[in-house]
Design a protein around this motif. Structure first.
Motif, PDB file in Angstrom:
ATOM      1  N   ASN A 495       0.721  -1.019   0.048  1.00  0.00           N
ATOM      2  CA  ASN A 495      -0.068  -0.154  -0.086  1.00  0.00           C
ATOM      3  C   ASN A 495       0.875   1.190   0.045  1.00  0.00           C
ATOM      4  O   ASN A 495       1.619   1.850   0.947  1.00  0.00           O
ATOM      5  N   TRP A 496       1.016   1.801  -1.088  1.00  0.00           N
ATOM      6  CA  TRP A 496       1.755   3.162  -1.288  1.00  0.00           C
ATOM      7  C   TRP A 496       1.610   4.138  -0.455  1.00  0.00           C
ATOM      8  O   TRP A 496       2.203   4.953  -0.064  1.00  0.00           O
ATOM      9  N   ALA A 497       0.206   4.446  -0.119  1.00  0.00           N
ATOM     10  CA  ALA A 497      -0.461   5.602   0.695  1.00  0.00           C
ATOM     11  C   ALA A 497       0.282   5.391   2.120  1.00  0.00           C
ATOM     12  O   ALA A 497       0.342   6.533   2.926  1.00  0.00           O
ATOM     13  N   VAL A 498       0.540   4.348   2.945  1.00  0.00           N
ATOM     14  CA  VAL A 498       1.332   4.164   4.164  1.00  0.00           C
ATOM     15  C   VAL A 498       2.885   4.106   3.828  1.00  0.00           C
ATOM     16  O   VAL A 498       3.593   4.700   4.655  1.00  0.00           O
ATOM     17  N   ALA A 499       3.194   3.125   3.092  1.00  0.00           N
ATOM     18  CA  ALA A 499       4.681   2.604   2.799  1.00  0.00           C
ATOM     19  C   ALA A 499       5.536   4.068   2.027  1.00  0.00           C
ATOM     20  O   ALA A 499       6.729   4.129   2.572  1.00  0.00           O
ATOM     21  N   LEU A 500       4.820   4.637   1.332  1.00  0.00           N
ATOM     22  CA  LEU A 500       5.707   5.729   0.621  1.00  0.00           C
ATOM     23  C   LEU A 500       5.242   7.157   0.946  1.00  0.00           C
ATOM     24  O   LEU A 500       6.082   7.886   0.536  1.00  0.00           O
ATOM     25  N   ALA A 501       4.110   7.194   1.523  1.00  0.00           N
ATOM     26  CA  ALA A 501       3.488   8.545   1.955  1.00  0.00           C
ATOM     27  C   ALA A 501       3.430   8.733   3.217  1.00  0.00           C
ATOM     28  O   ALA A 501       3.501   9.914   3.914  1.00  0.00           O
ATOM     29  N   GLY A 502       3.609   7.719   4.128  1.00  0.00           N
ATOM     30  CA  GLY A 502       3.423   7.677   5.387  1.00  0.00           C
ATOM     31  C   GLY A 502       2.251   8.026   6.125  1.00  0.00           C
ATOM     32  O   GLY A 502       2.083   8.715   7.257  1.00  0.00           O
ATOM     33  N   ARG A 503       0.904   8.165   5.508  1.00  0.00           N
ATOM     34  CA  ARG A 503      -0.131   8.706   6.006  1.00  0.00           C
ATOM     35  C   ARG A 503      -1.155   7.504   6.724  1.00  0.00           C
ATOM     36  O   ARG A 503      -0.919   6.299   6.404  1.00  0.00           O
ATOM     37  N   ASN A 504      -1.906   7.808   7.394  1.00  0.00           N
ATOM     38  CA  ASN A 504      -2.948   7.065   8.194  1.00  0.00           C
ATOM     39  C   ASN A 504      -3.625   6.165   7.201  1.00  0.00           C
ATOM     40  O   ASN A 504      -4.163   6.928   6.320  1.00  0.00           O
ATOM     41  N   ILE A 505      -3.947   4.886   7.238  1.00  0.00           N
ATOM     42  CA  ILE A 505      -4.887   4.081   6.512  1.00  0.00           C
ATOM     43  C   ILE A 505      -5.876   3.391   7.437  1.00  0.00           C
ATOM     44  O   ILE A 505      -5.424   3.113   8.803  1.00  0.00           O
ATOM     45  N   LEU A 506      -7.102   3.263   6.863  1.00  0.00           N
ATOM     46  CA  LEU A 506      -8.027   2.668   7.870  1.00  0.00           C
ATOM     47  C   LEU A 506      -7.862   1.452   8.242  1.00  0.00           C
ATOM     48  O   LEU A 506      -7.976   0.611   9.192  1.00  0.00           O
ATOM     49  N   LEU A 507      -7.314   0.638   7.111  1.00  0.00           N
ATOM     50  CA  LEU A 507      -6.897  -0.717   7.066  1.00  0.00           C
ATOM     51  C   LEU A 507      -5.933  -1.229   6.229  1.00  0.00           C
ATOM     52  O   LEU A 507      -6.131  -1.043   5.130  1.00  0.00           O
ATOM     53  N   LYS A 522     -15.435  -5.353  11.702  1.00  0.00           N
ATOM     54  CA  LYS A 522     -16.364  -4.005  11.595  1.00  0.00           C
ATOM     55  C   LYS A 522     -16.013  -3.177  10.645  1.00  0.00           C
ATOM     56  O   LYS A 522     -16.318  -2.442   9.728  1.00  0.00           O
ATOM     57  N   ARG A 523     -14.380  -2.779  10.959  1.00  0.00           N
ATOM     58  CA  ARG A 523     -13.816  -1.924   9.967  1.00  0.00           C
ATOM     59  C   ARG A 523     -14.092  -2.315   8.602  1.00  0.00           C
ATOM     60  O   ARG A 523     -14.170  -1.420   7.718  1.00  0.00           O
ATOM     61  N   TYR A 524     -13.812  -3.445   8.371  1.00  0.00           N
ATOM     62  CA  TYR A 524     -13.890  -3.837   6.792  1.00  0.00           C
ATOM     63  C   TYR A 524     -15.424  -3.678   6.427  1.00  0.00           C
ATOM     64  O   TYR A 524     -15.674  -3.096   5.262  1.00  0.00           O
ATOM     65  N   ASN A 525     -16.403  -4.036   6.998  1.00  0.00           N
ATOM     66  CA  ASN A 525     -17.873  -3.748   6.683  1.00  0.00           C
ATOM     67  C   ASN A 525     -18.312  -2.176   6.556  1.00  0.00           C
ATOM     68  O   ASN A 525     -18.633  -1.808   5.610  1.00  0.00           O
ATOM     69  N   ASP A 526     -17.417  -1.603   7.467  1.00  0.00           N
ATOM     70  CA  ASP A 526     -17.620  -0.017   7.421  1.00  0.00           C
ATOM     71  C   ASP A 526     -17.048   0.565   6.009  1.00  0.00           C
ATOM     72  O   ASP A 526     -17.580   1.258   5.418  1.00  0.00           O
ATOM     73  N   MET A 527     -15.959  -0.038   5.887  1.00  0.00           N
ATOM     74  CA  MET A 527     -15.236   0.324   4.553  1.00  0.00           C
ATOM     75  C   MET A 527     -16.071   0.114   3.121  1.00  0.00           C
ATOM     76  O   MET A 527     -16.096   0.977   2.313  1.00  0.00           O
ATOM     77  N   LYS A 538     -21.314   9.036   3.877  1.00  0.00           N
ATOM     78  CA  LYS A 538     -20.910  10.463   4.441  1.00  0.00           C
ATOM     79  C   LYS A 538     -20.566  10.293   6.017  1.00  0.00           C
ATOM     80  O   LYS A 538     -19.597  10.722   6.598  1.00  0.00           O
ATOM     81  N   ALA A 539     -21.688   9.733   6.433  1.00  0.00           N
ATOM     82  CA  ALA A 539     -21.823   9.623   8.047  1.00  0.00           C
ATOM     83  C   ALA A 539     -20.282   9.067   8.535  1.00  0.00           C
ATOM     84  O   ALA A 539     -19.697   9.302   9.438  1.00  0.00           O
ATOM     85  N   LEU A 540     -20.204   7.681   7.911  1.00  0.00           N
ATOM     86  CA  LEU A 540     -18.905   6.959   7.990  1.00  0.00           C
ATOM     87  C   LEU A 540     -17.694   7.631   8.105  1.00  0.00           C
ATOM     88  O   LEU A 540     -16.654   7.692   8.775  1.00  0.00           O
ATOM     89  N   LEU A 541     -17.597   8.208   6.832  1.00  0.00           N
ATOM     90  CA  LEU A 541     -16.246   8.969   6.431  1.00  0.00           C
ATOM     91  C   LEU A 541     -16.280  10.029   7.543  1.00  0.00           C
ATOM     92  O   LEU A 541     -14.970  10.252   7.874  1.00  0.00           O
ATOM     93  N   ASP A 542     -17.150  10.849   7.940  1.00  0.00           N
ATOM     94  CA  ASP A 542     -17.124  11.807   9.077  1.00  0.00           C
ATOM     95  C   ASP A 542     -16.605  11.043  10.283  1.00  0.00           C
ATOM     96  O   ASP A 542     -15.696  11.462  11.064  1.00  0.00           O
ATOM     97  N   GLY A 543     -17.278   9.904  10.777  1.00  0.00           N
ATOM     98  CA  GLY A 543     -16.996   9.249  11.854  1.00  0.00           C
ATOM     99  C   GLY A 543     -15.567   8.738  12.135  1.00  0.00           C
ATOM    100  O   GLY A 543     -15.107   8.815  13.016  1.00  0.00           O
ATOM    101  N   TYR A 544     -15.000   8.480  11.031  1.00  0.00           N
ATOM    102  CA  TYR A 544     -13.441   7.959  10.972  1.00  0.00           C
ATOM    103  C   TYR A 544     -12.490   9.057  10.778  1.00  0.00           C
ATOM    104  O   TYR A 544     -11.495   8.686  10.653  1.00  0.00           O
ATOM    105  N   ASN A 545     -13.023  10.134  10.501  1.00  0.00           N
ATOM    106  CA  ASN A 545     -12.049  11.521  10.391  1.00  0.00           C
ATOM    107  C   ASN A 545     -11.458  11.255   9.113  1.00  0.00           C
ATOM    108  O   ASN A 545     -10.082  11.676   8.987  1.00  0.00           O
ATOM    109  N   VAL A 546     -12.004  10.758   8.111  1.00  0.00           N
ATOM    110  CA  VAL A 546     -11.321  10.466   6.718  1.00  0.00           C
ATOM    111  C   VAL A 546     -11.030  11.660   5.993  1.00  0.00           C
ATOM    112  O   VAL A 546     -11.828  12.680   5.909  1.00  0.00           O
TER     113      VAL A 546
END
Length: 586
Positions: A495-507, A522-527, A538-546
């Motif tokens: 996953n480039w977003a965490v390995a090469l960019a160092g950002r938080n990922i949900l899963l 639960k995290r997988y189902n929410d994704m 929209k509610a889940l994106l806000d709830g996980y602070n995405v």
């Protein structure tokens, strides 16, 4: 008079010798080297043989495990492709995030504590932060630490064998130890006609060679092994004259193993208990050491694990993988196939060399028994990381017995040891190493027979971990995002977003989560709901602070991402041929 003349003659010879030395003085450096050689000749031979063989092998092998080619990050290691994708994520966490945020969240599961022993990956991450590329940041420390491992292995075995040649033999037995996998590889027709051997070796063989399954891909293990072995080397030298500050320092060093490799820490606890019970006469210094280690270990353990791990890591499972893998659940048969004749020879060697009271040998048997009763992590195979210490310790009585046979018996016995017993112990390991380095196929006896089932998966192939486009995408994304931003992306291995960019990922990759004791259901189902779009998304994106959503081939294939929803409701901030990135909110 005769005696007087004799004394005069000796005096003249002494004067002549001194004059000759004065005319041809011996260089001090040469003299010092000669004294060192005479004092450490045996140990030096052990170092020379080990580094001329295993040192050369690792120096040749490591650069092939991670390297750049046309801008892409490549590997020739099957296990490395899978395992180092996670380690690259951990290293990227340290490389691209601010220091104060390093331990706020797990790199692969945003919102929970960072419980993985991080020391080795933190080292590589810091090197990347300093401007060193990913391949060098991983390979160079691996080479240095492997050299440390080879040095301490020779020192450890030499303390028992007092021979450089036999210390080298012990190192070779440990590193080349393996199962009877050679039966499936060299004699496939025999296996096919056998009534007791499964056609698929994975149905019976759980033990894997230490080099290809642990030292190379398991970065925490690579650092943990020489560190723990160094601790043990000094623990064996604890006595009544040991100074308190030395014992305390050794205890602190032992507690730090929790940051390095937990499985080795478990083995160290078992060894410490055996050492204490076997050396009650030295109880005071050992108690000081134990208290120091415990005082430092408890806060580290509480910080890393308490309240974070959702599933129990411990369970009773008699027979390790024989209980779940073996066709007939026969413990004796399972270990004969997995360790060849190693365990019987360890028992015989312990008896013949009278090492049954030695704490190292006792610990080897105790660890073996415990690991055949208790599973220490959700994935039962992970017990091998503890069983490896049993293998390392029990190598001592085997090689000690071989050494005794060579010293006491005639050439027939020597031939048995050299041509039969030692090859039976190491052939499986060398075959596995050969498979993983691409040098085993040409040695198969029956080249017309197909390779063993599932073994063809391990034939060396060059694999891409991250492409040039992944690096370009990560660099562009770092410019438009903050290090603490949360990214919704598919749970792929690399996953480039965490390995090469160092950002938080949900899963991260779900195949890792359960081995960490994390319930990701639960995290997988929410994704899935987030990618599907709609008001619930929209509610889940806000709830996980995405903050950002990545939509590319993995998201569309694995999660059926509704890109129309994101295009209509959010801003497209970055687009490449690989992915589109949408910003959630401001």
């Amino acid at each position: 008079m005769t005696q007087v003349k004799y004394i005069q003659t000796l005096a003249k010879k002494s004067v002549t010798k001194r004059k000759k030395q004065q005319r041809n003085p011996q260089p001090e450096a040469h003299s010092a080297l000669r004294r060192f050689w005479e004092k450490h000749k045996s140990l030096s031979i052990g170092f020379f043989l080990t580094f001329a063989t295993w040192g050369w092998f690792f120096a040749w092998y490591w650069p092939r495990m991670l390297y750049f080619k046309n801008g892409a990050l490549m590997t020739q290691g099957k296990y490395v492709w899978a395992d180092w994708s996670a380690h690259l994520a951990y290293a990227g966490h340290f490389a691209w995030r601010p220091v104060g945020d390093w331990f706020e969240s797990h790199p692969l599961f945003f919102g929970v504590d960072f419980t993985y022993p991080f020391a080795m990956d933190a080292l590589s991450g810091i090197l990347i932060k300093w401007g060193i590329n990913e391949a060098s940041a991983f390979v160079v420390p691996s080479i240095v630490i492997t050299a440390w491992l080879l040095v301490i292995l020779v020192l450890f075995y030499h303390s028992f064998l007092h021979s450089g040649i036999w210390s080298f033999a012990a190192v070779t037995l440990f590193l080349a130890g393996g199962s009877t996998i050679f039966l499936w590889y060299y004699f496939p027709n025999f296996v096919a006609e056998s009534a007791v051997l499964p056609k698929n070796y994975l149905d019976l063989i759980g033990w894997k060679n230490i080099v290809v399954s642990e030292i190379i891909p398991q970065r925490a293990f690579l650092l943990g092994m020489p560190m723990m072995l160094t601790i043990i080397y000094f623990l064996l030298r604890i006595g009544k004259n040991s100074r308190i500050w030395q014992l305390v320092l050794l205890g602190v060093f032992s507690a730090l193993m929790l940051f390095v490799h937990v499985h080795s820490y478990i083995a160290l606890v078992i060894f410490g208990a055996v050492l204490f019970l076997s050396r009650l006469q030295d109880w005071k210094p050992l108690v000081i050491y134990g208290i120091s280690a415990a005082i430092c270990s408890f806060p580290i353990f509480a910080w890393m694990f308490y309240g974070t791990v959702e599933e129990s890591f411990f369970r009773i499972q008699i027979g390790w993988m024989a209980d779940s893998v073996s066709l007939n659940h026969n413990l004796f048969w399972f270990w004969l196939m997995n360790w060849s004749i190693f365990l019987p020879l360890a028992i015989i060697g312990t008896h013949q060399t009278k090492l049954w009271k030695n704490p190292v040998v006792i610990s080897g048997f105790v660890i073996f028994v415990i690991c055949n009763i208790v599973i220490f992590q959700p994935w039962d195979w992970d017990n091998e990381k503890i069983l490896t210490w049993s293998y390392l310790f029990l190598t001592v009585p085997i090689i000690k017995w071989f050494q005794l046979l060579w010293q006491q018996y005639h050439m027939a016995v020597v031939a048995i040891v050299t041509l039969i017993l030692f090859p039976l112990l190491t052939l499986g390991g060398f075959v596995e190493i050969g498979i993983h380095t691409g040098h085993a196929e040409e040695q198969r006896l029956d080249k017309n027979a197909p390779p063993p089932k599932d073994m063809e998966n391990f034939i060396v192939r060059e694999s891409t971990i991250f492409s040039r486009k992944d690096f370009e995408l990560a660099a562009a994304f770092r410019k438009i995002s903050n290090p603490t931003d949360v990214v919704l992306t598919a749970d792929r291995v690399a996953n480039w977003a965490v390995a090469l960019a160092g950002r938080n990922i949900l899963l991260g990759y779900r195949g890792w989560m359960w081995t960490y004791g994390i319930d990701d259901s639960k995290r997988y189902n929410d994704m899935q709901k987030m990618f599907a779009g709609g008001e619930q998304s929209k509610a889940l994106l806000d709830g996980y602070n995405v903050n950002f959503v990545v939509i590319g081939y993995p998201e569309i294939t694995d999660y059926h991402a509704n890109e129309d929803f994101f295009r209509e409701n959010y801003s497209l901030v970055l687009e490449t041929s690989e992915a589109r990135i949408y910003q959630i909110g401001e």
